[in-house]
Write a protein that holds these residues in place. Structure first.
Motif, PDB file in Angstrom:
ATOM      1  N   TYR A  93      29.095 -16.140   0.498  1.00 21.79           N
ATOM      2  CA  TYR A  93      29.318 -16.245   1.943  1.00 21.79           C
ATOM      3  C   TYR A  93      30.297 -17.347   2.330  1.00 21.79           C
ATOM      4  CZ  TYR A  93      25.850 -19.968   1.383  1.00 21.79           C
ATOM      5  OH  TYR A  93      25.173 -21.085   0.957  1.00 21.79           O
ATOM      6  N   ASN A  94      30.654 -18.229   1.397  1.00 24.09           N
ATOM      7  CA  ASN A  94      31.499 -19.369   1.775  1.00 24.09           C
ATOM      8  C   ASN A  94      32.999 -19.107   1.621  1.00 24.09           C
ATOM      9  OD1 ASN A  94      31.186 -19.265  -0.986  1.00 24.09           O
ATOM     10  ND2 ASN A  94      31.101 -21.478  -1.289  1.00 24.09           N
ATOM     11  N   PHE A  95      33.355 -17.866   1.264  1.00 23.69           N
ATOM     12  CA  PHE A  95      34.772 -17.502   1.183  1.00 23.69           C
ATOM     13  C   PHE A  95      35.031 -16.192   1.934  1.00 23.69           C
ATOM     14  CE2 PHE A  95      34.419 -20.482  -2.281  1.00 23.69           C
ATOM     15  CZ  PHE A  95      35.647 -21.125  -2.302  1.00 23.69           C
ATOM     16  N   ASN A  96      34.277 -15.975   3.012  1.00 21.90           N
ATOM     17  CA  ASN A  96      34.470 -14.751   3.799  1.00 21.90           C
ATOM     18  C   ASN A  96      35.893 -14.640   4.344  1.00 21.90           C
ATOM     19  OD1 ASN A  96      31.890 -13.639   3.526  1.00 21.90           O
ATOM     20  ND2 ASN A  96      31.065 -14.876   5.198  1.00 21.90           N
ATOM     21  N   MET A 148      38.982  -7.056  -2.989  1.00 20.35           N
ATOM     22  CA  MET A 148      37.893  -7.289  -2.041  1.00 20.35           C
ATOM     23  C   MET A 148      38.448  -7.427  -0.621  1.00 20.35           C
ATOM     24  SD  MET A 148      35.716  -9.898  -4.430  1.00 20.35           S
ATOM     25  CE  MET A 148      35.564  -9.520  -6.178  1.00 20.35           C
ATOM     26  N   HIS A 149      37.635  -7.078   0.344  1.00 19.07           N
ATOM     27  CA  HIS A 149      38.101  -7.039   1.728  1.00 19.07           C
ATOM     28  C   HIS A 149      36.934  -7.205   2.691  1.00 19.07           C
ATOM     29  CE1 HIS A 149      36.389  -2.993   2.192  1.00 19.07           C
ATOM     30  NE2 HIS A 149      36.806  -2.787   0.951  1.00 19.07           N
ATOM     31  N   PRO A 150      37.215  -7.577   3.939  1.00 19.74           N
ATOM     32  CA  PRO A 150      36.147  -7.656   4.942  1.00 19.74           C
ATOM     33  C   PRO A 150      35.556  -6.273   5.204  1.00 19.74           C
ATOM     34  CG  PRO A 150      38.111  -8.819   5.673  1.00 19.74           C
ATOM     35  CD  PRO A 150      38.510  -8.034   4.470  1.00 19.74           C
ATOM     36  N   VAL A 151      34.265  -6.218   5.465  1.00 14.84           N
ATOM     37  CA  VAL A 151      33.581  -4.965   5.785  1.00 14.84           C
ATOM     38  C   VAL A 151      33.237  -4.977   7.267  1.00 14.84           C
ATOM     39  CG1 VAL A 151      31.549  -3.534   5.354  1.00 14.84           C
ATOM     40  CG2 VAL A 151      32.641  -4.760   3.460  1.00 14.84           C
ATOM     41  N   GLU A 152      33.777  -4.011   7.994  1.00 15.33           N
ATOM     42  CA  GLU A 152      33.616  -3.989   9.449  1.00 15.33           C
ATOM     43  C   GLU A 152      32.148  -3.977   9.855  1.00 15.33           C
ATOM     44  OE1 GLU A 152      35.023  -1.273  13.291  1.00 15.33           O
ATOM     45  OE2 GLU A 152      35.765  -0.820  11.284  1.00 15.33           O
ATOM     46  N   ALA A 153      31.338  -3.187   9.158  1.00 17.10           N
ATOM     47  CA  ALA A 153      29.926  -3.067   9.537  1.00 17.10           C
ATOM     48  C   ALA A 153      29.176  -4.383   9.390  1.00 17.10           C
ATOM     49  CB  ALA A 153      29.257  -1.984   8.690  1.00 17.10           C
ATOM     50  N   LEU A 154      29.636  -5.270   8.510  1.00 17.85           N
ATOM     51  CA  LEU A 154      28.952  -6.546   8.302  1.00 17.85           C
ATOM     52  C   LEU A 154      29.322  -7.589   9.350  1.00 17.85           C
ATOM     53  CD1 LEU A 154      29.278  -6.916   4.413  1.00 17.85           C
ATOM     54  CD2 LEU A 154      27.267  -6.162   5.702  1.00 17.85           C
ATOM     55  N   GLN A 155      30.461  -7.407  10.020  1.00 27.12           N
ATOM     56  CA  GLN A 155      30.932  -8.403  10.981  1.00 27.12           C
ATOM     57  C   GLN A 155      29.994  -8.510  12.184  1.00 27.12           C
ATOM     58  OE1 GLN A 155      33.465 -10.049   9.564  1.00 27.12           O
ATOM     59  NE2 GLN A 155      33.367  -8.436   7.997  1.00 27.12           N
ATOM     60  N   SER A 156      29.327  -7.406  12.514  1.00 24.01           N
ATOM     61  CA  SER A 156      28.451  -7.388  13.693  1.00 24.01           C
ATOM     62  C   SER A 156      26.989  -7.691  13.356  1.00 24.01           C
ATOM     63  CB  SER A 156      28.536  -6.012  14.378  1.00 24.01           C
ATOM     64  OG  SER A 156      28.151  -4.978  13.480  1.00 24.01           O
ATOM     65  N   LEU A 157      26.736  -8.153  12.138  1.00 22.10           N
ATOM     66  CA  LEU A 157      25.368  -8.483  11.715  1.00 22.10           C
ATOM     67  C   LEU A 157      25.266  -9.991  11.493  1.00 22.10           C
ATOM     68  CD1 LEU A 157      24.828  -5.582   9.126  1.00 22.10           C
ATOM     69  CD2 LEU A 157      24.028  -5.677  11.500  1.00 22.10           C
ATOM     70  N   PRO A 158      24.932 -10.753  12.517  1.00 20.35           N
ATOM     71  CA  PRO A 158      24.954 -12.220  12.412  1.00 20.35           C
ATOM     72  C   PRO A 158      23.976 -12.780  11.389  1.00 20.35           C
ATOM     73  CG  PRO A 158      23.906 -11.517  14.460  1.00 20.35           C
ATOM     74  CD  PRO A 158      24.539 -10.300  13.859  1.00 20.35           C
ATOM     75  N   MET A 159      22.904 -12.068  11.111  1.00 17.52           N
ATOM     76  CA  MET A 159      21.909 -12.564  10.159  1.00 17.52           C
ATOM     77  C   MET A 159      22.317 -12.325   8.705  1.00 17.52           C
ATOM     78  SD  MET A 159      19.793 -14.015  12.105  1.00 17.52           S
ATOM     79  CE  MET A 159      18.460 -14.365  10.977  1.00 17.52           C
ATOM     80  N   VAL A 160      23.352 -11.517   8.489  1.00 17.67           N
ATOM     81  CA  VAL A 160      23.853 -11.278   7.134  1.00 17.67           C
ATOM     82  C   VAL A 160      25.056 -12.181   6.927  1.00 17.67           C
ATOM     83  CG1 VAL A 160      24.810  -9.577   5.536  1.00 17.67           C
ATOM     84  CG2 VAL A 160      23.027  -8.900   7.158  1.00 17.67           C
ATOM     85  N   LYS A 161      24.944 -13.110   5.992  1.00 15.58           N
ATOM     86  CA  LYS A 161      25.982 -14.126   5.830  1.00 15.58           C
ATOM     87  C   LYS A 161      27.231 -13.594   5.131  1.00 15.58           C
ATOM     88  CE  LYS A 161      23.013 -16.859   3.857  1.00 15.58           C
ATOM     89  NZ  LYS A 161      22.432 -18.010   3.141  1.00 15.58           N
ATOM     90  N   THR A 162      27.059 -12.706   4.170  1.00 17.32           N
ATOM     91  CA  THR A 162      28.221 -12.193   3.462  1.00 17.32           C
ATOM     92  C   THR A 162      28.937 -11.156   4.316  1.00 17.32           C
ATOM     93  OG1 THR A 162      29.014 -11.256   1.366  1.00 17.32           O
ATOM     94  CG2 THR A 162      26.977 -10.334   2.250  1.00 17.32           C
ATOM     95  N   LYS A 163      30.250 -11.141   4.258  1.00 15.84           N
ATOM     96  CA  LYS A 163      31.026 -10.237   5.110  1.00 15.84           C
ATOM     97  C   LYS A 163      32.058  -9.417   4.321  1.00 15.84           C
ATOM     98  CE  LYS A 163      29.013 -12.021   8.746  1.00 15.84           C
ATOM     99  NZ  LYS A 163      27.977 -11.259   9.493  1.00 15.84           N
TER     100      LYS A 163
END
Length: 406
Positions: A208-211, A36-51
């Motif tokens: 979302y608590n282990f992003n 598993m890894h961070p998703v770049e597209a999710l980093q710029s979506l503040p209303m989406v908690k999971t990253k």
């Protein structure tokens, strides 16, 4: 008296976040290596908690002829690779005459849909190509892979969200058992898009608590879980009648001895413990075995609060507190329509090697989950029968029973 047809598995193919092939999948799972890894597209979506998510690494698909490849979405490429591997392990360079194909996905290619939507907004529909349309059909992976591999038997694509992979395995099992087909490829495929993460986030069903620690994000049955981690891939099996396998001297990997499916009608998002209990009980009845004969329950358990509790409670009712239970979502994330196929392949390997994989990231059991024998460390022991669950948003549930070759 007619002797019931036995349905066996003689091939398997996988494309997963661990890479191409069953070996990569199994080695990744056994090692406990994170994918598993961070998703770049999710980093710029503040209303989406999971990253975070788990995605298939770059794989060279240039061996697929261009005339076939140009009409394939990512999930179809995953499926082609898995189908080819399953065919080869079953002993076929080419698809045998009359081969059935049972495969689906939760959605078709969202990436391609977004591209076409851009044409619509710009009033440039004339830019849409035939190959674009072929990638967004509901049965696109099924159609393009069957064309490429010349699979000319019945091709059926059940789409049952997260239960898709195992549902198609069950349909193939029933088709072979009834004599509708002699052999079949079956399973599910999926390609990740950030929309998956966003939609499940809206339903408050994502981790979302282990992003900041992606490989600890998916925690089935754990007290600190908050939800699932979206994933992708493809898992396919080659199934056939035992008579067919023995006639051609094929190695039998396992036998499918039971299957059941039912539907939750009270809640679209979460099945009840009662519905899940009935699904498992019906599968055991179809397999003609008692609950105490089961060596492992491979749970659907995605890491959602309500889902894990309900499944564990249902399992306790069916099997008692002593049943060994694990979930592979902590390793792989939730690959939606592909999960049933990929996890069933892992079950085949557990049967073959006599090993039980642990539930990754299960550190402190949620007290609301039933007191079962949760597998927390890798265990080496005889494994003869595994029950596999897949449950879906929309209420579609299924359970399969696998047995080592006799």
């Amino acid at each position: 008296m007619n002797i019931p047809t036995k349905v066996v598995i003689t091939g398997a193919g996988a494309t997963s976040p661990y890479g191409a092939g069953v070996t990569a999948l199994w080695e990744g799972l056994k090692s406990g290596r994170g994918c598993m890894h961070p998703v770049e597209a999710l980093q710029s979506l503040p209303m989406v908690k999971t990253k975070v998510a788990a995605t298939v690494p770059d794989i060279d698909y240039s061996y697929i002829p261009r005339r076939d490849r140009r009409s394939m979405s990512r999930m179809a490429l995953y499926a082609y690779a898995a189908a080819k591997e399953a065919l080869l392990q079953a002993g076929y360079e080419k698809a045998p005459q009359g081969l059935g194909f049972f495969m689906g996905s939760t959605l078709n290619s969202i990436s391609k849909w977004m591209e076409i939507t851009g044409y619509c907004h710009g009033n440039h529909l004339e830019l849409v190509k035939t190959s674009d349309f072929l990638q967004i059909m509901n049965h696109s992976p099924l159609a393009t892979v069957s064309q490429a591999l010349k699979i000319n038997g019945p091709c059926v694509g059940a789409s049952d969200a997260c239960a898709t992979g195992l549902m198609n395995i069950g349909l193939a099992y029933l088709a072979v058992k009834a004599g509708f087909v002699k052999q079949a490829l079956c399973g599910g495929t999926e390609e990740y898009h950030p929309m998956f993460s966003a939609c499940f986030d809206i339903m408050q069903a994502t981790s979302y608590n282990f992003n900041d620690k992606p490989n600890e994000a998916c925690r089935p049955f754990d007290a600190n879980r908050t939800g699932l981690v979206a994933s992708e891939g493809c898992g396919l099996l080659f199934v056939e009648s035992e008579e067919s396998a023995k006639a051609r001297g094929a190695k039998i990997l396992a036998e499918i001895i039971g299957f059941s499916s039912n539907t939750e009608t009270e809640n679209m998002a979460y099945p009840s413990a009662q519905t899940l209990r009935e699904c498992m009980q019906n599968a055991l009845a179809d397999a003609h075995i008692e609950p105490q004969a089961v060596d492992l329950l491979n749970a659907h358990a995605t890491g959602t609060i309500i889902g894990d509790i309900a499944e564990s409670q249902a399992a306790q009712t069916v099997f008692g507190s002593g049943v060994k239970i694990n979930s592979l979502k902590g390793h792989l994330g939730h690959s939606m329509g592909a999960s049933g196929g990929l996890e069933t392949i892992a079950c085949l390997k557990m049967l073959e090697e006599g090993v039980l994989l642990p539930t990754q990231n299960l550190e402190k059991l949620d007290e609301r989950c039933a007191p079962l024998s949760y597998v927390r460390t890798q265990e080496q022991r005889p494994v003869n029968i595994i029950v596999k669950n897949s449950f879906a948003i929309g209420g579609n549930n299924c359970t399969a029973v696998l047995r080592s070759p006799l």
